[in-house]
Design an enzyme around this catalytic site. Structure first.
Site, PDB file in Angstrom:
ATOM      1  CG  HIS A 127      31.270  45.530  57.486  1.00  0.00           C
ATOM      2  ND1 HIS A 127      32.209  45.681  56.479  1.00  0.00           N
ATOM      3  CD2 HIS A 127      30.477  46.626  57.433  1.00  0.00           C
ATOM      4  CE1 HIS A 127      31.976  46.822  55.828  1.00  0.00           C
ATOM      5  NE2 HIS A 127      30.946  47.417  56.399  1.00  0.00           N
ATOM      6  CE1 TYR A 179      33.589  54.373  51.626  1.00  0.00           C
ATOM      7  CE2 TYR A 179      32.797  54.296  49.362  1.00  0.00           C
ATOM      8  CZ  TYR A 179      33.099  53.660  50.557  1.00  0.00           C
ATOM      9  OH  TYR A 179      32.901  52.310  50.684  1.00  0.00           O
ATOM     10  CG  ASN A 194      36.682  51.251  54.320  1.00  0.00           C
ATOM     11  OD1 ASN A 194      37.462  50.517  53.735  1.00  0.00           O
ATOM     12  ND2 ASN A 194      35.785  50.813  55.172  1.00  0.00           N
ATOM     13  NE  ARG A 245      37.057  44.925  54.048  1.00  0.00           N
ATOM     14  CZ  ARG A 245      36.388  46.016  54.431  1.00  0.00           C
ATOM     15  NH1 ARG A 245      36.041  46.930  53.534  1.00  0.00           N
ATOM     16  NH2 ARG A 245      36.060  46.182  55.687  1.00  0.00           N
ATOM     17  CD  GLU A 288      34.050  49.804  52.764  1.00  0.00           C
ATOM     18  OE1 GLU A 288      33.432  50.878  52.685  1.00  0.00           O
ATOM     19  OE2 GLU A 288      33.849  48.989  53.690  1.00  0.00           O
ATOM     20  CD  GLU A 336      33.865  52.534  57.483  1.00  0.00           C
ATOM     21  OE1 GLU A 336      32.815  52.980  57.957  1.00  0.00           O
ATOM     22  OE2 GLU A 336      34.190  52.694  56.305  1.00  0.00           O
TER      23      GLU A 336
END
Ligand code: GCO
Length: 451
Positions: free
Chosen positions: A119, A293, A291, A75, A358, A164
């Site tokens: 992005h 985290y 994404n 990606r 991600e 995002e």
């Protein structure tokens, strides 16, 4: 513990401004991140993406690393300012040629390209005309998408329109933490609507040039109530409405959630929404990329809405401190948050295929005396989160793939080069690439896909 199906995609991810460098080469125009990073005080130590990982020149070496690692897919993102230096008008053939070579290089190595069209590197010339506060930018994005899709077509295996939108809109236009650094409570919401519109227009452009699956990548905030009180859950609901459903409801349901409109009413009248917009936004898509985290723990409590908040209009929601252990970003490390996210999102949008677009961690990497990076902490993070995928699959979540963030240490936005997320260590003085222990672990995992 088990083995992932052969058709489950494992990969790694990067983004144009964070790795490419060559900021002024081959016709690339300035982006808002060039301007922002060159503005004193905005980025740690005055770091910029001028050189970054010099990927623009070292892309073949980096693709060889991906091939040696054994990934199924890669990606990356396409820099709009390389395709149209001012964000509109005649395409820059040298920019198209770079991405055409990159995609062909991936295919030659039997790696599927997943291309993100935006992005965050908006051409500065469009920002000068209002950027994402300006409705016309959405239409410029559709034109840019058409140019790229016509060039790359089905050589790209998967298309993601935007990465995002929450970060691009809220951090860029409400609290100014990210480029273009504007501060306006209403601004982030207006930018959100125009990014939603840009997404929908880009989907139509992609469909006209490519048969490959199309989706969007979101940083779905994994809010978790800190207790089982109704008040804490209500606080989570308000944050979900402004931080998550603000994007997925118009995109997947063709409407703004009533709670989103209720909570934000004190900040905007949504005059930016024009008749027909929601139909344009609500184009059928094939997947949502997440994404993930870290989870965020929320409790209820008197917390009046304050101007500049990244959660426009939200009141009485308290963000609790991160829980140990944390990464080098200070983010809680909790793989169950990933399972919870995937299961919950699937319950709300059961028709959507999901990808983890991600996942990874910045860790306080040290170059050891033996010349290696023994990042056992990152390896443990990856093991835990890949195992969390299995828990989601066991609950019949249509999860189709996972991309580690990131292939390379890179420019971590306002943190500059102070945070290292890479599987591969980059020496920014020499541009030497070094496989960390976590990269060796990922390579071994990919060889048998068993966790
Ligand atoms: C994001 C961006 C990446 C970041 C990564 C670590 O999710 O914020 O997509 O560009 O570098 O997430 O913060």
């Amino acid at each position: 513990m088990g083995t992932f199906a052969p058709d489950f995609i494992f990969g790694a991810a990067t983004a144009s401004y964070q790795i490419e460098g060559a900021a002024h080469e081959d016709g690339r125009g300035p982006s808002i991140w060039d301007t922002f990073s060159h503005t004193p005080g905005k980025v740690f130590a005055g770091d910029t993406g001028d050189i970054a990982c010099d990927h623009y020149h070292r892309w073949e070496e980096d693709l060889d690393i991906l091939a040696e690692m054994g990934v199924d897919a890669y990606r990356f993102s396409i820099a709009w300012p390389r395709i149209q230096a001012t964000g509109s008008g005649k395409p820059n053939q040298l920019g198209l040629d770079f991405y055409s070579r990159l995609v062909d290089g991936l295919l030659a190595r039997n790696i599927t390209p997943l291309a993100t069209l935006y992005h965050w590197d908006l051409p500065q010339a469009l920002e000068d005309q209002g950027g994402w506060l300006h409705r016309d930018t959405a239409y410029r994005f559709a034109d840019y998408t058409q140019i790229v899709a016509a060039c790359l077509q089905d050589r790209v295996g998967y298309w993601a329109t935007i990465n995002e939108p929450w970060c691009a809109a809220i951090l860029g236009y409400t609290n100014g933490e990210h480029a273009p650094g504007r501060r306006s409570d209403e601004g982030g919401l207006i930018a959100s609507h125009h990014l939603n519109l840009a997404h929908g227009l880009a989907v139509s452009a992609l469909r006209s040039e490519s048969h490959s699956p199309v989706g969007i990548v979101v940083n779905y905030h994994q809010f978790q109530a800190a207790d089982d009180s109704a008040e804490a859950q209500a606080a989570v609901d308000r944050l979900d409405a402004v931080g998550n459903w603000l994007y997925t409801e118009p995109i997947l349901r063709g409407r703004y959630d009533p709670l989103t409109l209720e909570v934000t009413a004190k900040v905007t009248d949504w005059a930016c929404i024009e008749d027909g917009d929601l139909e344009l936004i609500h184009q059928p898509i094939d997947f949502i990329g997440h994404n993930y985290y870290s989870p965020t723990f929320i409790s209820a409590g008197h917390q009046p809405y304050e101007s500049g908040s990244a959660w426009p209009g939200v009141e009485d929601a308290k963000f609790l401190p991160p829980r140990q252990p944390v990464s080098d970003m200070g983010w809680t490390i909790d793989p169950t948050g990933l399972t919870n996210l995937l299961v919950r999102f699937h319950e709300r949008y059961p028709e959507m295929d999901l990808y983890v677009a991600e996942n990874g961690a910045a860790m306080p990497d040290q170059l050891s005396k033996d010349g290696a990076v023994h990042d056992a902490d990152r390896t443990a993070y990856l093991q835990g989160h890949i195992a969390a995928l299995e828990a989601a699959l066991a609950k019949d979540v249509p999860l189709k793939g996972y991309f580690c963030w990131s292939l390379l240490d890179n420019f971590e936005w306002a943190f500059g080069y102070s945070k290292r997320f890479g599987l591969i260590r980059v020496d920014y003085d020499t541009q030497q690439r070094l496989w960390k222990d976590s990269a060796l672990w990922y390579q071994q995992f990919l060889s048998n896909r068993t966790i």
